[in-house]
Design an enzyme around this catalytic site. Structure first.
Site, PDB file in Angstrom:
ATOM      1  N   GLY A  72       1.892   7.143   5.506  1.00  0.00           N
ATOM      2  CA  GLY A  72       2.707   7.385   6.564  1.00  0.00           C
ATOM      3  C   GLY A  72       2.097   7.724   7.557  1.00  0.00           C
ATOM      4  O   GLY A  72       2.567   7.756   8.959  1.00  0.00           O
ATOM      5  N   SER A 200       7.015   4.649   4.006  1.00  0.00           N
ATOM      6  CA  SER A 200       5.646   5.087   3.112  1.00  0.00           C
ATOM      7  C   SER A 200       6.353   5.073   1.785  1.00  0.00           C
ATOM      8  O   SER A 200       6.952   5.497   1.636  1.00  0.00           O
ATOM      9  CB  SER A 200       4.966   6.683   3.143  1.00  0.00           C
ATOM     10  OG  SER A 200       4.045   6.866   2.479  1.00  0.00           O
ATOM     11  N   THR A 238      -9.577  -5.054   3.194  1.00  0.00           N
ATOM     12  CA  THR A 238      -8.640  -6.304   2.698  1.00  0.00           C
ATOM     13  C   THR A 238      -7.516  -5.601   2.023  1.00  0.00           C
ATOM     14  O   THR A 238      -7.803  -4.730   1.689  1.00  0.00           O
ATOM     15  CB  THR A 238      -9.870  -6.682   1.827  1.00  0.00           C
ATOM     16  OG1 THR A 238     -10.805  -7.365   2.538  1.00  0.00           O
ATOM     17  CG2 THR A 238      -9.535  -7.270   0.720  1.00  0.00           C
ATOM     18  N   CYS A 326       1.991  20.314   2.513  1.00  0.00           N
ATOM     19  CA  CYS A 326       0.235  20.392   3.235  1.00  0.00           C
ATOM     20  C   CYS A 326       0.798  22.254   4.633  1.00  0.00           C
ATOM     21  O   CYS A 326      -1.159  22.710   4.169  1.00  0.00           O
ATOM     22  CB  CYS A 326       0.641  19.603   5.000  1.00  0.00           C
ATOM     23  SG  CYS A 326       1.502  17.786   4.487  1.00  0.00           S
TER      24      CYS A 326
HETATM   25  C1  LIG Z   1       4.930  12.379   4.014  1.00  0.00           C
HETATM   26  C2  LIG Z   1       5.245  12.641   4.646  1.00  0.00           C
HETATM   27  C3  LIG Z   1       4.303  11.836   5.793  1.00  0.00           C
HETATM   28  C4  LIG Z   1       3.194  11.229   5.126  1.00  0.00           C
HETATM   29  O1  LIG Z   1       3.375  10.263   4.934  1.00  0.00           O
HETATM   30  P1  LIG Z   1       2.083   9.692   3.932  1.00  0.00           P
HETATM   31  O2  LIG Z   1       2.118   8.571   3.008  1.00  0.00           O
HETATM   32  O3  LIG Z   1       1.937  11.028   2.866  1.00  0.00           O
HETATM   33  O4  LIG Z   1       0.477   9.431   4.382  1.00  0.00           O
HETATM   34  C5  LIG Z   1       4.497  11.456   7.103  1.00  0.00           C
HETATM   35  N1  LIG Z   1       6.256  11.513   7.366  1.00  0.00           N
HETATM   36  C6  LIG Z   1       6.604  12.492   6.756  1.00  0.00           C
HETATM   37  C7  LIG Z   1       8.371  12.603   7.369  1.00  0.00           C
HETATM   38  C8  LIG Z   1       6.189  12.429   5.404  1.00  0.00           C
HETATM   39  O5  LIG Z   1       7.658  12.891   4.908  1.00  0.00           O
END
Ligand SMILES: *Cc1c(COP(=O)(O)O)cnc(C)c1O
Length: 392
Positions: A72, A200, A238, A326
């Site tokens: 994500g 993600s 890759t 975070c």
């Molecule tokens: C978890 C999340 C992300 C980050 O995704 P990752 O795959 O952990 O880098 C970004 N935006 C939202 C809304 C999320 O919940």
């Protein structure tokens, strides 16, 4: 005891067994590099393209509009930086909201240093953006609007169809961070007029470190990662073959039984909310009462620190979160809770319980039972709470 209750499915989800089974051969049996021309390679290439097709189909996108990334955060970075730099001859203005994930907000801070102008839209007490404020914010310099589909902390789902209609009318690209929505809500990128969409896999029972960016055909965007010719020359490196295969399996499973799964989750969610609100005083529900993710519960307990609550829950074998993953560890309360208008001291007492496919009614009952005990114990140590109770 010995049981472990996982209610942090918005942070990440376990990989489903069917997904893992699908992935395993691609580590050590079907391990060819998709760019190699011999059959072990073309077999891998095939697996990547079939996976891409499966993901595209679920979102009603074209296969060549799906680009694999490392998750994500990379998708968010790519969408914003890629569109900003590719369109800077047209303008330097980007519109987003105050409650975005840091993948968006920190990328915007970076772009500001590079000379871009960022407007952060306010949200109301439920976390909804104001469509009139959005319209007024658009100038002839605006190149991109990025509004998240659903919020990772409070679960509020934005009026995406209206946002994209406004963007389209003004000829501005529309990106949505749909990391909390893909695999949980029906999404049709054409019906919703979405130009770019981040997703993600680890948020829908796929592996971590794999995601994708949907890029509508014709959107002008620079690459973020330069190098080899993978992903149609637009994202080098890759391919993460086992994870790509796992992501496709996970998204298929998620949409196979979406309605039944969501009906079950909503029932669990509302039971959890009702029981908390009925049995504990000085508590408020955060987020929208109806337009919210099926598994999201977010509440604030007054006179309590979210961190102490988490530690006490952990000792009972319950995994939850306070603010977002975070921001916890820092003393600043969540930017999302501040944006919906909560004062600092209340925002500090927040708890997010995010339900998933493996949670049960018994777990909900057990968690509420423990919450009642823990909240009472922690409040007994709060002089302010004692004073207010005596005043009653
Ligand atoms: C978890 C999340 C992300 C980050 O995704 P990752 O795959 O952990 O880098 C970004 N935006 C939202 C809304 C999320 O919940």
């Amino acid at each position: 005891m010995g049981k472990y209750i996982y209610m942090d499915n918005s942070a990440t989800t376990p990989v489903k067994q069917e997904v893992l089974d699908e992935m395993l051969p691609y580590f050590n049996i079907k391990y060819g590099n998709p760019s190699s021309i011999y059959s072990l390679g073309s077999q891998s290439k095939n697996a990547v393209e079939i996976s891409r097709e499966k993901i595209a189909k679920v979102l009603n996108a074209k296969t060549k509009e799906i680009f694999f990334t490392a998750g994500g955060s990379e998708s968010d970075n790519w969408a914003l930086k890629g569109v900003a730099f590719a369109n800077k001859d047209k303008g330097n203005h980007i519109i987003t909201s105050k409650i975005e994930h840091h993948g968006i907000l920190h990328t915007c801070e970076y772009l500001k240093k590079q000379g871009f102008d960022i407007t952060y839209l306010d949200v109301d007490e439920y976390g909804l953006i104001d469509l009139d404020q959005l319209k007024e914010a658009i100038t002839d310099k605006t190149i991109l609007i990025s509004i998240m589909f659903a919020n990772n902390e409070i679960g509020t789902i934005q009026p995406i169809e209206e946002v994209s209609r406004i963007a389209k009318e003004k000829g501005v690209y529309f990106h949505t961070d749909a990391v909390q929505a893909v695999g949980h809500i029906e999404i049709d990128v054409n019906e919703l007029n979405i130009d770019l969409l981040s997703m993600s896999a680890h948020k829908f029972y796929g592996p971590k470190g794999i995601g994708a960016l949907y890029i509508r055909q014709g959107v002008k965007i620079d690459p973020l990662i330069s190098g080899g010719a993978q992903e149609g020359n637009r994202r080098a490196g890759t391919e993460n073959l086992p994870s790509i295969v796992g992501m496709a399996k996970a998204i298929e499973l998620a949409y196979e039984n979406l309605n039944e799964n969501n009906a079950r989750l909503i029932k669990l969610r509302d039971k959890l909310i009702d029981k908390i609100l009925k049995n504990i005083d000085y508590v408020r529900l955060n987020g929208h009462p109806i337009n919210r993710l099926p598994g999201n519960v977010n509440v604030c307990f007054e006179f309590i620190e979210g961190e102490s609550l988490l530690l006490s829950l952990d000792m009972e074998g319950i995994a939850a979160s306070s603010g977002s993953a975070c921001t916890s560890g820092s003393l600043e309360p969540s930017h999302v809770l501040l944006a919906i208008g909560l004062p600092h001291e209340i925002a500090h007492g927040s708890l997010r319980l995010s339900l998933g496919d493996f949670n049960t009614e018994e777990e909900v009952d057990f968690v509420v039972e423990k919450l009642i005990e823990i909240v009472a114990r922690l409040r007994a140590m709060s002089p302010l709470y004692e004073k207010i109770k005596e005043g009653k």
